[in-house]
Design a protein around this motif. Structure first.
Motif, PDB file in Angstrom:
ATOM      1  N   ARG A   4       0.854  -1.199   0.000  1.00  0.00           N
ATOM      2  CA  ARG A   4       0.000   0.000   0.000  1.00  0.00           C
ATOM      3  C   ARG A   4       0.881   1.238   0.000  1.00  0.00           C
ATOM      4  O   ARG A   4       2.054   1.177   0.375  1.00  0.00           O
ATOM      5  N   LEU A   5       0.279   2.333  -0.427  1.00  0.00           N
ATOM      6  CA  LEU A   5       0.996   3.592  -0.508  1.00  0.00           C
ATOM      7  C   LEU A   5       0.231   4.627   0.307  1.00  0.00           C
ATOM      8  O   LEU A   5      -0.983   4.771   0.150  1.00  0.00           O
ATOM      9  N   ALA A   6       0.924   5.321   1.189  1.00  0.00           N
ATOM     10  CA  ALA A   6       0.336   6.395   1.986  1.00  0.00           C
ATOM     11  C   ALA A   6       1.096   7.677   1.680  1.00  0.00           C
ATOM     12  O   ALA A   6       2.234   7.635   1.216  1.00  0.00           O
ATOM     13  N   HIS A   7       0.443   8.806   1.929  1.00  0.00           N
ATOM     14  CA  HIS A   7       1.137  10.091   1.768  1.00  0.00           C
ATOM     15  C   HIS A   7       1.764  10.485   3.089  1.00  0.00           C
ATOM     16  O   HIS A   7       1.130  10.404   4.135  1.00  0.00           O
ATOM     17  N   GLY A   8       3.011  10.900   3.038  1.00  0.00           N
ATOM     18  CA  GLY A   8       3.717  11.417   4.203  1.00  0.00           C
ATOM     19  C   GLY A   8       4.184  12.829   3.910  1.00  0.00           C
ATOM     20  O   GLY A   8       4.107  13.289   2.761  1.00  0.00           O
ATOM     21  N   SER A   9       4.659  13.515   4.911  1.00  0.00           N
ATOM     22  CA  SER A   9       5.139  14.883   4.705  1.00  0.00           C
ATOM     23  C   SER A   9       6.333  14.918   3.759  1.00  0.00           C
ATOM     24  O   SER A   9       6.612  15.941   3.140  1.00  0.00           O
ATOM     25  N   ASP A  10       7.032  13.792   3.632  1.00  0.00           N
ATOM     26  CA  ASP A  10       8.197  13.714   2.757  1.00  0.00           C
ATOM     27  C   ASP A  10       7.894  12.992   1.443  1.00  0.00           C
ATOM     28  O   ASP A  10       8.796  12.546   0.757  1.00  0.00           O
ATOM     29  N   GLY A  11       6.595  12.854   1.090  1.00  0.00           N
ATOM     30  CA  GLY A  11       6.227  12.213  -0.166  1.00  0.00           C
ATOM     31  C   GLY A  11       5.545  10.890   0.073  1.00  0.00           C
ATOM     32  O   GLY A  11       5.137  10.569   1.190  1.00  0.00           O
ATOM     33  N   PRO A  12       5.440  10.075  -0.978  1.00  0.00           N
ATOM     34  CA  PRO A  12       4.764   8.785  -0.829  1.00  0.00           C
ATOM     35  C   PRO A  12       5.533   7.865   0.113  1.00  0.00           C
ATOM     36  O   PRO A  12       6.757   7.846   0.129  1.00  0.00           O
ATOM     37  N   ARG A  13       4.777   7.133   0.920  1.00  0.00           N
ATOM     38  CA  ARG A  13       5.351   6.191   1.875  1.00  0.00           C
ATOM     39  C   ARG A  13       4.788   4.808   1.565  1.00  0.00           C
ATOM     40  O   ARG A  13       3.645   4.522   1.882  1.00  0.00           O
ATOM     41  N   PRO A  14       5.603   3.944   0.944  1.00  0.00           N
ATOM     42  CA  PRO A  14       5.134   2.606   0.574  1.00  0.00           C
ATOM     43  C   PRO A  14       5.336   1.608   1.713  1.00  0.00           C
ATOM     44  O   PRO A  14       6.361   1.630   2.402  1.00  0.00           O
ATOM     45  N   TYR A  15       4.351   0.739   1.895  1.00  0.00           N
ATOM     46  CA  TYR A  15       4.398  -0.257   2.969  1.00  0.00           C
ATOM     47  C   TYR A  15       4.041  -1.634   2.436  1.00  0.00           C
ATOM     48  O   TYR A  15       3.286  -1.773   1.473  1.00  0.00           O
ATOM     49  N   LEU A  16       4.546  -2.641   3.119  1.00  0.00           N
ATOM     50  CA  LEU A  16       4.243  -4.044   2.864  1.00  0.00           C
ATOM     51  C   LEU A  16       3.718  -4.634   4.163  1.00  0.00           C
ATOM     52  O   LEU A  16       4.356  -4.486   5.214  1.00  0.00           O
ATOM     53  N   ARG A  17       2.550  -5.288   4.097  1.00  0.00           N
ATOM     54  CA  ARG A  17       2.034  -5.980   5.291  1.00  0.00           C
ATOM     55  C   ARG A  17       2.901  -7.211   5.524  1.00  0.00           C
ATOM     56  O   ARG A  17       3.088  -8.018   4.623  1.00  0.00           O
ATOM     57  N   VAL A  18       3.405  -7.357   6.733  1.00  0.00           N
ATOM     58  CA  VAL A  18       4.290  -8.465   7.069  1.00  0.00           C
ATOM     59  C   VAL A  18       3.493  -9.595   7.728  1.00  0.00           C
ATOM     60  O   VAL A  18       3.478 -10.714   7.242  1.00  0.00           O
ATOM     61  N   ARG A  19       2.815  -9.251   8.820  1.00  0.00           N
ATOM     62  CA  ARG A  19       1.984 -10.238   9.528  1.00  0.00           C
ATOM     63  C   ARG A  19       1.233  -9.528  10.647  1.00  0.00           C
ATOM     64  O   ARG A  19       1.699  -8.528  11.176  1.00  0.00           O
ATOM     65  N   GLY A  20       0.077 -10.051  10.989  1.00  0.00           N
ATOM     66  CA  GLY A  20      -0.666  -9.611  12.164  1.00  0.00           C
ATOM     67  C   GLY A  20      -0.706  -8.120  12.418  1.00  0.00           C
ATOM     68  O   GLY A  20      -0.513  -7.687  13.547  1.00  0.00           O
ATOM     69  N   GLY A  21      -0.944  -7.311  11.412  1.00  0.00           N
ATOM     70  CA  GLY A  21      -0.998  -5.866  11.587  1.00  0.00           C
ATOM     71  C   GLY A  21       0.352  -5.180  11.598  1.00  0.00           C
ATOM     72  O   GLY A  21       0.437  -3.975  11.801  1.00  0.00           O
ATOM     73  N   LEU A  22       1.421  -5.926  11.389  1.00  0.00           N
ATOM     74  CA  LEU A  22       2.773  -5.356  11.361  1.00  0.00           C
ATOM     75  C   LEU A  22       3.169  -5.079   9.913  1.00  0.00           C
ATOM     76  O   LEU A  22       3.012  -5.938   9.055  1.00  0.00           O
ATOM     77  N   ASP A  23       3.673  -3.885   9.672  1.00  0.00           N
ATOM     78  CA  ASP A  23       4.066  -3.471   8.331  1.00  0.00           C
ATOM     79  C   ASP A  23       5.565  -3.237   8.247  1.00  0.00           C
ATOM     80  O   ASP A  23       6.234  -3.022   9.254  1.00  0.00           O
ATOM     81  N   ALA A  24       6.039  -3.229   7.004  1.00  0.00           N
ATOM     82  CA  ALA A  24       7.416  -2.824   6.711  1.00  0.00           C
ATOM     83  C   ALA A  24       7.349  -1.596   5.816  1.00  0.00           C
ATOM     84  O   ALA A  24       6.610  -1.589   4.823  1.00  0.00           O
ATOM     85  N   LEU A  25       8.075  -0.570   6.164  1.00  0.00           N
ATOM     86  CA  LEU A  25       8.266   0.562   5.268  1.00  0.00           C
ATOM     87  C   LEU A  25       9.196   0.078   4.164  1.00  0.00           C
ATOM     88  O   LEU A  25      10.214  -0.566   4.441  1.00  0.00           O
ATOM     89  N   ILE A  26       8.844   0.347   2.928  1.00  0.00           N
ATOM     90  CA  ILE A  26       9.694  -0.063   1.808  1.00  0.00           C
ATOM     91  C   ILE A  26      10.742   1.025   1.592  1.00  0.00           C
ATOM     92  O   ILE A  26      10.401   2.189   1.376  1.00  0.00           O
ATOM     93  N   ALA A  27      12.007   0.650   1.714  1.00  0.00           N
ATOM     94  CA  ALA A  27      13.112   1.601   1.570  1.00  0.00           C
ATOM     95  C   ALA A  27      13.029   2.308   0.219  1.00  0.00           C
ATOM     96  O   ALA A  27      12.581   1.729  -0.779  1.00  0.00           O
ATOM     97  N   ARG A  28      13.442   3.542   0.184  1.00  0.00           N
ATOM     98  CA  ARG A  28      13.322   4.378  -1.016  1.00  0.00           C
ATOM     99  C   ARG A  28      13.905   3.720  -2.263  1.00  0.00           C
ATOM    100  O   ARG A  28      13.243   3.695  -3.300  1.00  0.00           O
ATOM    101  N   PRO A  29      15.130   3.147  -2.239  1.00  0.00           N
ATOM    102  CA  PRO A  29      15.650   2.513  -3.460  1.00  0.00           C
ATOM    103  C   PRO A  29      14.775   1.346  -3.935  1.00  0.00           C
ATOM    104  O   PRO A  29      14.605   1.135  -5.135  1.00  0.00           O
TER     105      PRO A  29
END
Length: 187
Positions: free
Chosen positions: A131-156
């Motif tokens: 999923r993609l969310a908007h942050g103050s520094d631009g788009p913030r991409p996330y991956l659901r890992v498990r049980g409500g825990l997410d990973a921020l996808i590193a910029r590269p």
């Protein structure tokens, strides 16, 4: 008990990655409900660095161990939980960071696997949404890992995802993985 060695992500096929992820056994933290014992004095920074009492935890094996007992509570908070105790932990953004991606296939037959900063491997798909969310520094991409825990996808890694999305020709632009389509817009 020593933690199992992590595989060389770059050398694995996606079938081998899927098998590794499937075989990894995690503690059943969703079934443990001890009384809340207090604060762990730990924090996970937005860049994925774990701290205890303000100092970074330098041992990767210790971070990996703690990550296996991390749980997201219904109120949105995070705890470290064992059968005997539950301690709060501060999380600045997401508790994990996706630091590497491996892709196989194109279109609806594509599979995207991600290596997290803890060494965990997650394949995006119906149970592990992107999923993609908007942050103050631009788009913030996330991956659901498990049980409500997410990973921020590193910029590269996000740039690799965006390049893949643009090359795919889908409208809206997005990526496929494990039979699921993920639009890369923050709509």
């Amino acid at each position: 008990m020593p933690m199992p060695a992590q595989p060389d992500f770059a050398a694995l096929s996606l079938d081998a990655i899927a098998a590794f992820a499937r075989d990894r056994r995690l503690p059943p933290v969703d079934r443990w409900h001890p009384a809340h014992c207090g604060d762990s004095e730990m924090r996970i920074a937005a860049d994925g660095t774990w701290f205890h009492q303000g100092s970074p935890i330098g041992r990767a094996e210790l971070v990996r161990l703690f990550s296996t007992i991390l749980r997201r509570e219904p109120d949105g908070g995070y705890v470290l939980v064992t059968p005997a105790e539950k301690l709060g932990i501060a999380v600045d953004d997401a508790p994990f960071v996706a630091v590497e991606m491996k892709a196989e296939g194109d279109g609806a037959r594509a599979r995207l696997a991600f290596r997290l900063n803890t060494g965990d491997i997650v394949t995006a798909g119906p149970d592990n949404a992107l999923r993609l969310a908007h942050g103050s520094d631009g788009p913030r991409p996330y991956l659901r890992v498990r049980g409500g825990l997410d990973a921020l996808i590193a910029r590269p890694v996000f740039y690799d995802l965006a390049e893949r999305a643009l090359a795919g020709g889908d409208t809206p632009a997005g990526v496929w993985s494990d039979g699921a389509f993920f639009a890369l817009d923050a709509g």
